[in-house]
Design a protein around this motif. Structure first.
Motif, PDB file in Angstrom:
ATOM      1  N   ASP A 339       2.082  20.263  16.507  1.00  0.00           N
ATOM      2  CA  ASP A 339       2.520  20.931  14.954  1.00  0.00           C
ATOM      3  C   ASP A 339       2.032  20.378  14.073  1.00  0.00           C
ATOM      4  N   ALA A 340       1.813  19.016  13.827  1.00  0.00           N
ATOM      5  CA  ALA A 340       1.364  18.300  12.806  1.00  0.00           C
ATOM      6  C   ALA A 340      -0.223  18.915  12.581  1.00  0.00           C
ATOM      7  N   ALA A 341      -0.985  18.851  13.624  1.00  0.00           N
ATOM      8  CA  ALA A 341      -2.466  19.541  13.537  1.00  0.00           C
ATOM      9  C   ALA A 341      -2.509  20.834  13.299  1.00  0.00           C
ATOM     10  N   TYR A 342      -1.487  21.722  13.408  1.00  0.00           N
ATOM     11  CA  TYR A 342      -1.664  22.984  13.167  1.00  0.00           C
ATOM     12  C   TYR A 342      -1.243  23.167  11.558  1.00  0.00           C
ATOM     13  N   LEU A 343      -0.280  22.438  11.089  1.00  0.00           N
ATOM     14  CA  LEU A 343      -0.074  22.361   9.718  1.00  0.00           C
ATOM     15  C   LEU A 343      -1.132  21.827   8.908  1.00  0.00           C
ATOM     16  N   ARG A 344      -1.875  20.885   9.379  1.00  0.00           N
ATOM     17  CA  ARG A 344      -3.012  20.271   8.843  1.00  0.00           C
ATOM     18  C   ARG A 344      -3.998  21.557   8.374  1.00  0.00           C
ATOM     19  N   GLY A 345      -4.338  22.400   9.139  1.00  0.00           N
ATOM     20  CA  GLY A 345      -5.192  23.410   9.343  1.00  0.00           C
ATOM     21  C   GLY A 345      -4.787  24.477   8.073  1.00  0.00           C
ATOM     22  N   GLN A 346      -3.630  24.577   8.206  1.00  0.00           N
ATOM     23  CA  GLN A 346      -2.754  25.550   7.131  1.00  0.00           C
ATOM     24  C   GLN A 346      -2.859  24.892   5.754  1.00  0.00           C
ATOM     25  N   ILE A 347      -2.787  23.694   5.643  1.00  0.00           N
ATOM     26  CA  ILE A 347      -2.502  22.837   4.248  1.00  0.00           C
ATOM     27  C   ILE A 347      -4.051  22.874   3.792  1.00  0.00           C
ATOM     28  N   THR A 348      -4.955  22.501   4.501  1.00  0.00           N
ATOM     29  CA  THR A 348      -6.528  22.288   4.295  1.00  0.00           C
ATOM     30  C   THR A 348      -6.981  23.700   3.721  1.00  0.00           C
ATOM     31  N   ALA A 349      -6.832  24.762   4.417  1.00  0.00           N
ATOM     32  CA  ALA A 349      -7.277  26.031   4.045  1.00  0.00           C
ATOM     33  C   ALA A 349      -6.729  26.634   2.775  1.00  0.00           C
ATOM     34  N   SER A 350      -5.439  26.198   2.663  1.00  0.00           N
ATOM     35  CA  SER A 350      -4.808  26.711   1.315  1.00  0.00           C
ATOM     36  C   SER A 350      -5.249  25.665   0.198  1.00  0.00           C
ATOM     37  N   ALA A 351      -5.652  24.386   0.367  1.00  0.00           N
ATOM     38  CA  ALA A 351      -6.042  23.575  -0.512  1.00  0.00           C
ATOM     39  C   ALA A 351      -7.501  23.964  -0.985  1.00  0.00           C
ATOM     40  N   ARG A 352      -8.272  24.530   0.134  1.00  0.00           N
ATOM     41  CA  ARG A 352      -9.591  24.899  -0.597  1.00  0.00           C
ATOM     42  C   ARG A 352      -9.650  26.412  -1.051  1.00  0.00           C
ATOM     43  N   ALA A 353      -8.793  27.082  -0.725  1.00  0.00           N
ATOM     44  CA  ALA A 353      -8.542  28.372  -1.394  1.00  0.00           C
ATOM     45  C   ALA A 353      -8.433  28.237  -2.766  1.00  0.00           C
ATOM     46  N   ALA A 354      -7.491  26.982  -3.095  1.00  0.00           N
ATOM     47  CA  ALA A 354      -7.133  26.957  -4.523  1.00  0.00           C
ATOM     48  C   ALA A 354      -8.188  26.172  -5.433  1.00  0.00           C
ATOM     49  N   GLN A 355      -9.240  25.646  -4.660  1.00  0.00           N
ATOM     50  CA  GLN A 355     -10.209  24.962  -5.673  1.00  0.00           C
ATOM     51  C   GLN A 355     -10.875  25.756  -6.309  1.00  0.00           C
ATOM     52  N   PRO A 356     -11.370  25.408  -7.735  1.00  0.00           N
ATOM     53  CA  PRO A 356     -11.972  26.189  -8.432  1.00  0.00           C
ATOM     54  C   PRO A 356     -13.479  26.453  -7.860  1.00  0.00           C
ATOM     55  N   ALA A 357     -14.159  27.481  -8.429  1.00  0.00           N
ATOM     56  CA  ALA A 357     -15.441  28.032  -7.435  1.00  0.00           C
ATOM     57  C   ALA A 357     -16.489  26.914  -7.783  1.00  0.00           C
ATOM     58  N   ALA A 358     -16.491  26.196  -8.579  1.00  0.00           N
ATOM     59  CA  ALA A 358     -17.469  25.151  -9.044  1.00  0.00           C
ATOM     60  C   ALA A 358     -17.368  24.055  -8.173  1.00  0.00           C
ATOM     61  N   THR A 359     -16.165  23.733  -7.594  1.00  0.00           N
ATOM     62  CA  THR A 359     -16.135  22.462  -6.919  1.00  0.00           C
ATOM     63  C   THR A 359     -16.446  22.954  -5.158  1.00  0.00           C
ATOM     64  N   GLN A 360     -16.413  24.055  -5.032  1.00  0.00           N
ATOM     65  CA  GLN A 360     -16.611  24.455  -3.610  1.00  0.00           C
ATOM     66  C   GLN A 360     -18.044  24.397  -3.183  1.00  0.00           C
ATOM     67  N   PRO A 361     -18.310  24.184  -1.926  1.00  0.00           N
ATOM     68  CA  PRO A 361     -19.713  23.944  -1.522  1.00  0.00           C
ATOM     69  C   PRO A 361     -20.546  25.206  -1.443  1.00  0.00           C
ATOM     70  N   SER A 362     -21.473  25.192  -2.088  1.00  0.00           N
ATOM     71  CA  SER A 362     -22.448  26.413  -2.139  1.00  0.00           C
ATOM     72  C   SER A 362     -22.772  26.851  -0.790  1.00  0.00           C
ATOM     73  N   PRO A 363     -22.885  28.112  -0.575  1.00  0.00           N
ATOM     74  CA  PRO A 363     -23.182  28.829   0.780  1.00  0.00           C
ATOM     75  C   PRO A 363     -24.537  28.295   1.112  1.00  0.00           C
ATOM     76  N   GLN A 364     -25.057  28.119   2.249  1.00  0.00           N
ATOM     77  CA  GLN A 364     -26.414  27.788   2.531  1.00  0.00           C
ATOM     78  C   GLN A 364     -27.339  29.158   2.627  1.00  0.00           C
ATOM     79  N   LEU A 365     -28.278  29.179   2.113  1.00  0.00           N
ATOM     80  CA  LEU A 365     -29.078  30.473   1.917  1.00  0.00           C
ATOM     81  C   LEU A 365     -30.031  30.391   3.439  1.00  0.00           C
ATOM     82  N   THR A 366     -30.082  31.498   3.907  1.00  0.00           N
ATOM     83  CA  THR A 366     -31.144  31.661   5.161  1.00  0.00           C
ATOM     84  C   THR A 366     -32.101  32.670   5.017  1.00  0.00           C
ATOM     85  N   ALA A 367     -33.534  32.149   5.309  1.00  0.00           N
ATOM     86  CA  ALA A 367     -34.516  33.279   5.167  1.00  0.00           C
ATOM     87  C   ALA A 367     -34.063  34.594   6.000  1.00  0.00           C
TER      88      ALA A 367
END
Length: 367
Positions: A339-367
């Motif tokens: 259950d802790a591992a499941y909540l880890r996924g929920q917490i990190t997903a929420s944390a990433r969603a709340a990050q300002p766009a400038a602090t999130q990793p840029s998507p990798q462009l493909t040819a």
């Protein structure tokens, strides 16, 4: 903490026993800023406070938290002090930020997350995990209030050993695992014991065909059965006594009584009309949750947490270590990690969603 932005934690974990420490390990793997608030004076204090002879009904091979095995042979049944020592060593091994004597007295919402008050400090966090467990407030029935002062009464939470009690016969009220274990210990020490059981629970043997019960439950997939499934709903509707034996108790001289109906003075009356003048009564009648310190609407209903696999309807608020939170193992020492591992996924997903766009990793462009 003074309320500046630097004091805003990613996560606060309320409760520093097995569920809280398992959650802390997962948060540390994500390198999040967090704190674990433990109400006790030392890690494992709740376990050390139980009666002296208490042992787990799960063997050491099923008692480990993530990242660290439980010491000793895999088939031993650890005592409560061994569990407390393991939890303390676990927190030290991973340098988990546990704050002691930090009982949460209020949890409220803020603009940027949550505020947790303790007697000495105030903590602010974007997300909160409540991991206070299912055993919070000892429950005694109303009949206990009608026994007079000549009767020594205590809840099983306060029982230590037979020598701890005044001499004489003992009435143990409650037919669960605690009631069975305490009644047997008292009877084998030479006490006359009556055991009052309101409703009979199924009794499961500790070992089958040379293997521990949880070896079989794990191999058969029963520890993975979820509470939402039909078998899970059926299994979660009643508890079991593990390793107890009515025959063994009778052989030790324990007299079985039906449930307690009422009491008056020194006399306890049972549901079949019989009665007993009691000198010592141990109420092994379980615990009740207490969430009165949570000042957020919509978290509980009739004293029970409203959640789905520990995720509440309040964004950023989670629970861990509840009985049957997701499976039979949700409140057990060695099974809380799932259950802790499941909540880890929920917490990190929420944390990433709340990050300002400038602090999130840029998507990798493909040819």
């Amino acid at each position: 903490m003074n309320g500046t932005q630097d004091d805003l934690l990613d996560v606060a974990v309320i409760g520093g026993s097995q569920a809280g420490l398992a959650m802390a390990w997962h948060l540390a793997q994500e390198r999040l800023r967090f704190v674990v608030l433990d109400a006790g004076p030392d890690i494992g204090h709740t376990w050390r406070s139980r009666w002296d002879s208490l042992t787990l009904f799960t063997p050491a091979q099923h008692d480990a938290l993530p990242g660290m095995r439980f010491p000793g042979p895999p088939d031993i049944y650890p005592g409560k002090d061994a569990v407390a020592s393991y939890l303390k060593a676990y927190a030290a091994a991973f340098s988990l930020p546990v704050r002691l004597n930090a009982r949460a007295t209020h949890l409220g919402k803020t603009v940027d997350g949550f505020e947790i008050r303790t007697p000495d400090e105030v903590f602010r966090a974007r997300q909160v995990v409540v991991a206070t467990g299912p055993f919070q407030v000892p429950f005694t029935p109303p009949a206990a209030q009608r026994l007079d002062s000549s009767v020594t009464q205590l809840h099983s939470a306060g029982y230590r050993n037979p020598q701890f009690l005044p001499p004489g016969p003992v009435l143990v009220v409650g037919g669960g695992n605690s009631g069975f274990q305490i009644a047997e210990e008292l009877a084998t020490s030479g006490r006359q014991v009556d055991l009052s059981i309101g409703s009979k629970m199924p009794v499961l043997p500790q070992r089958l065909a040379g293997k521990d019960l949880f070896w079989w439950l794990t191999r058969l997939g029963l520890m993975r059965v979820t509470v939402e499934s039909k078998p899970g709903r059926r299994m979660s509707s009643r508890d079991f006594i593990i390793g107890g034996s009515r025959r063994r108790l009778r052989a030790a001289g324990v007299r079985f009584r039906p449930g307690v109906a009422d009491a008056d003075g020194p006399t306890v009356r049972f549901t079949d009309g019989s009665s007993l003048d009691a000198g010592v009564v141990i109420w092994a009648t379980g615990y009740r949750p207490d969430y009165s310190w949570i000042g957020i609407p919509g978290v509980t209903r009739d004293g029970q947490v409203i959640h789905r696999r520990g995720v509440t309807e309040v964004p950023g608020l989670y629970f861990l270590g509840l009985s049957w939170q997701h499976t039979r193992g949700s409140a057990l020492l060695g099974f809380a990690h799932a259950d802790a591992a499941y909540l880890r996924g929920q917490i990190t997903a929420s944390a990433r969603a709340a990050q300002p766009a400038a602090t999130q990793p840029s998507p990798q462009l493909t040819a």
